[in-house]
Design a protein around this motif. Structure first.
Motif, short mmCIF file in Angstrom:
data_model
loop_
_atom_site.label_atom_id
_atom_site.label_comp_id
_atom_site.label_asym_id
_atom_site.label_seq_id
_atom_site.Cartn_x
_atom_site.Cartn_y
_atom_site.Cartn_z
N ARG B 12 65.20 24.14 -54.43
CA ARG B 12 66.11 24.31 -55.55
C ARG B 12 67.53 24.23 -55.00
O ARG B 12 67.82 24.75 -53.94
N ARG B 49 70.09 15.05 -48.63
CA ARG B 49 71.08 15.86 -47.91
C ARG B 49 70.52 17.24 -47.57
O ARG B 49 70.88 17.81 -46.55
N GLU B 55 73.21 20.16 -46.87
CA GLU B 55 73.35 21.12 -47.94
C GLU B 55 72.40 22.28 -47.65
O GLU B 55 71.32 22.06 -47.08
N VAL B 56 72.80 23.48 -48.04
CA VAL B 56 71.92 24.64 -47.89
C VAL B 56 71.13 24.79 -49.19
O VAL B 56 71.71 24.85 -50.26
N VAL B 57 69.80 24.82 -49.07
CA VAL B 57 69.00 24.93 -50.29
C VAL B 57 69.15 26.34 -50.86
O VAL B 57 69.41 27.31 -50.14
N ASP B 58 68.99 26.46 -52.17
CA ASP B 58 69.10 27.76 -52.81
C ASP B 58 67.76 28.44 -52.96
O ASP B 58 67.69 29.61 -53.33
N ASP B 59 66.69 27.70 -52.75
CA ASP B 59 65.38 28.31 -52.71
C ASP B 59 64.39 27.28 -52.19
O ASP B 59 64.69 26.09 -52.13
N GLY B 60 63.22 27.76 -51.81
CA GLY B 60 62.19 26.85 -51.33
C GLY B 60 62.29 26.61 -49.84
O GLY B 60 63.17 27.15 -49.16
N THR B 61 61.35 25.83 -49.31
CA THR B 61 61.31 25.58 -47.88
C THR B 61 61.14 24.10 -47.60
O THR B 61 60.60 23.36 -48.41
N THR B 70 64.63 25.05 -43.13
CA THR B 70 65.44 25.91 -43.98
C THR B 70 65.58 27.32 -43.43
O THR B 70 66.15 28.18 -44.08
#
Lengths: 314, 247
Positions: B12, B49, B55-61, B70
């Protein structure tokens, strides 16, 4: 098919595809209310927070240790007592402050007046240097010589030359107040720098921007005014501010002509009492103004960097 | 231990209040080419990305092989050394020759001695038909040549996974083919590739798997044949009709 029409058509087509790519905002484009972050993400967030706290601790501790080390080294130095009484005399500071402030007000006035004149003159020089009209060749040459000469002469020397040389000419209408002469010298010197900064800015605007403006039917002058110049100034705002920070300090050079600005006031007081604390006071006044300006320049620089990053990062 | 090389689970990503990726699940097995298709703004580039940790993900792996990309404890540079990425805008370093562009990362980030790095770079260049361009600077190359050089640069570090972000979108139509040929050549060589593309013909021809994204969701996913020739979802059908109409 003529050029103007094609451009308009493409623009319309782009807009259409943009619209097509984003169909009427469906409900799931906005963050869903039912969403709860997973345990995994929460653990990750906790870890990041903990790491951030740790880093804050380490950086504050290192800063503190550094300051303590510096302070101890200063106090432990053999001449500390002398320095303490000569430079850090509280009573002397309080006594000198009103005079210093009055003097510093003149510095600020000189700075503000010079800044406006420098911008105007610098922009004029930059514009002359980037035009290619053959009829302007003499002006271009004059601008180049001007920049070469006034960037080459030390500012202090220029203050002497203008301050003592201009009145010596005994021309009708030449100003005689030393601070006005000082401002003239500063303007002459800094306009050369600022002109070069602005010229770099004008050259930094991509030729495609100029072409795009001309293709839309803007004239040479309109292109410069509405498309090239705004981008040029935006590109060089940080170095421009840097020059103005330097100018702010260099108003102290005018002291050699004798007007009662901050440095001169400090000098008089220091010579009278054989105590250098007023100098430190004057330095603090300059810093009080330049530090906010520097921070502001930093912020602009960061924003500019982010913007170029956004343009190339995609 | 026959799990896919790249495993994306529940990813996410949102920018402010704009949700770009909702909950992406995607596997890329070794030696596979997976194509991401979808309109602009559908989240293809953002997904790539995220995989490259830009980019840093906001959720998930996201897992690559045995390691979780992540995981915030992971050094992003170490992870990125295992992944090669090529962008739409080439992003070659303008101040370096083509050869130096390619050898920079192997030499500085991987500690490969100069001689060996250059040998390998020249090998890559001749494989991509750029043998005579080694000493040129990027500005002397055509768009297609620049993009092939960029692919060579991404390959020079021997990545386990290659990410291509619309690598032909900035090219003239007649140059698209030469770059896609290179990608096909890489597939034959057994590389693992995740790519965002607008070239439907190429996707049908080369991809093992095609994913159609819309509004940050994988709407349809399957073999190239299934998704591109006989799409089940209406959204996919609409998208394909629009793309084919344009070309």
């Amino acid at each position: 098919m003529d050029l103007g029409k094609t451009t308009a058509d493409t623009a319309k087509a782009t807009m259409d595809t943009a619209k097509a790519a984003m169909p009427p905002p469906p409900t799931h484009t906005s963050p869903d209310d039912t969403y709860h972050s997973s345990d995994h993400e929460q653990a990750r967030k906790r870890f990041r927070r903990a790491r951030k706290r740790r880093h804050t601790w380490i950086s504050s501790l290192c800063t503190l240790l550094g300051l303590v080390a510096l302070g101890t080294a200063a106090v432990a130095s053999p001449g500390w007592e002398r320095v303490d009484s000569l430079f850090l005399d509280g009573a002397e500071f309080r006594a000198a402050l009103p005079d210093l402030l009055r003097g510093f007000w003149l510095n600020i006035q000189m700075f503000l007046i010079a800044e406006v004149l420098i911008l105007v003159l610098g922009l004029l020089i930059a514009l002359i240097r980037v035009t290619r009209a053959p009829g302007l060749q003499p002006l271009r040459l004059a601008a180049t010589v001007y920049v070469d000469v006034f960037r080459g002469v030390p500012t202090l020397l220029l203050v002497f030359l203008v301050g003592f040389g201009l009145p010596a000419l005994r021309l009708q209408g030449t100003p005689s107040q030393p601070w006005v002469l000082g401002v003239i010298a500063l303007v002459l010197s800094y306009a050369a720098y600022v002109g070069e900064v602005l010229r770099a800015g004008l050259n930094s605007v991509h030729p495609a921007q100029r072409n795009a403006a001309r293709a839309l039917g803007l004239g040479e002058r309109q292109t410069l005014r509405y498309v090239v110049l705004p981008q040029a100034v935006r590109n060089v705002l940080p170095p421009l501010l840097n020059d103005f920070i330097a100018l702010q300090k260099d108003t102290a050079l005018v002291a050699v002509l004798g007007p009662l600005e901050a440095l001169r006031a400090a000098q008089i007081k220091a010579d009278y009492d054989f105590n250098y604390t007023p100098y430190l006071g004057a330095a603090l006044l300059f810093i009080a103004v330049t530090i906010p300006l520097t921070r502001f320049a930093d912020r602009l620089q960061r924003r500019a960097a982010q913007r170029t990053w956004a343009e190339t990062g995609r | 231990m026959n799990q896919p090389l790249l495993r994306i689970r529940g990813v996410r990503k949102q920018y402010g209040s704009r949700l770009v990726l909702r909950s992406i699940d995607l596997d890329v097995a070794e030696h596979q080419v997976v194509c991401l298709i979808g309109g602009s703004g559908s989240g293809k580039s953002t997904l790539l990305r995220c995989v490259d940790l830009l980019e840093v993900v906001d959720d998930g792996t996201i897992h690559l092989g045995d390691s979780e990309l992540t995981d915030p404890r992971l050094d992003p540079d170490t992870a990125r050394r295992r992944i090669g990425i090529v962008f739409q805008a080439y992003n070659l370093f303008p101040h370096l020759s083509v050869l130096d562009n390619i050898t920079l990362a192997p030499r500085r980030a991987h500690g490969v001695p100069r001689k060996r790095a250059e040998e390998e770079a020249r090998e890559l260049l001749s494989r991509f038909g750029l043998a005579d361009k080694a000493k040129e600077h990027p500005d002397r190359l055509s768009g297609g040549q620049q993009q092939r050089a960029a692919i060579a640069r991404a390959l020079a570090t021997r990545p386990e996974l290659l990410l291509f972000d619309e690598i032909t979108s900035a090219l003239d139509p007649e140059l698209v083919g030469e770059v896609l040929d290179v990608v096909e050549d890489l597939k034959q060589g057994g590389l693992t590739i995740l790519m965002a593309t607008h070239e439907m013909g190429f996707a049908r021809h080369v991809a093992d798997q095609v994913c159609f994204l819309e509004n940050g969701v994988i709407v349809e996913q399957g073999s190239a044949q299934d998704v591109l020739t006989a799409p089940r979802e209406q959204a996919t059908q609409r998208f394909l009709a629009r793309v084919l109409e344009r070309s």
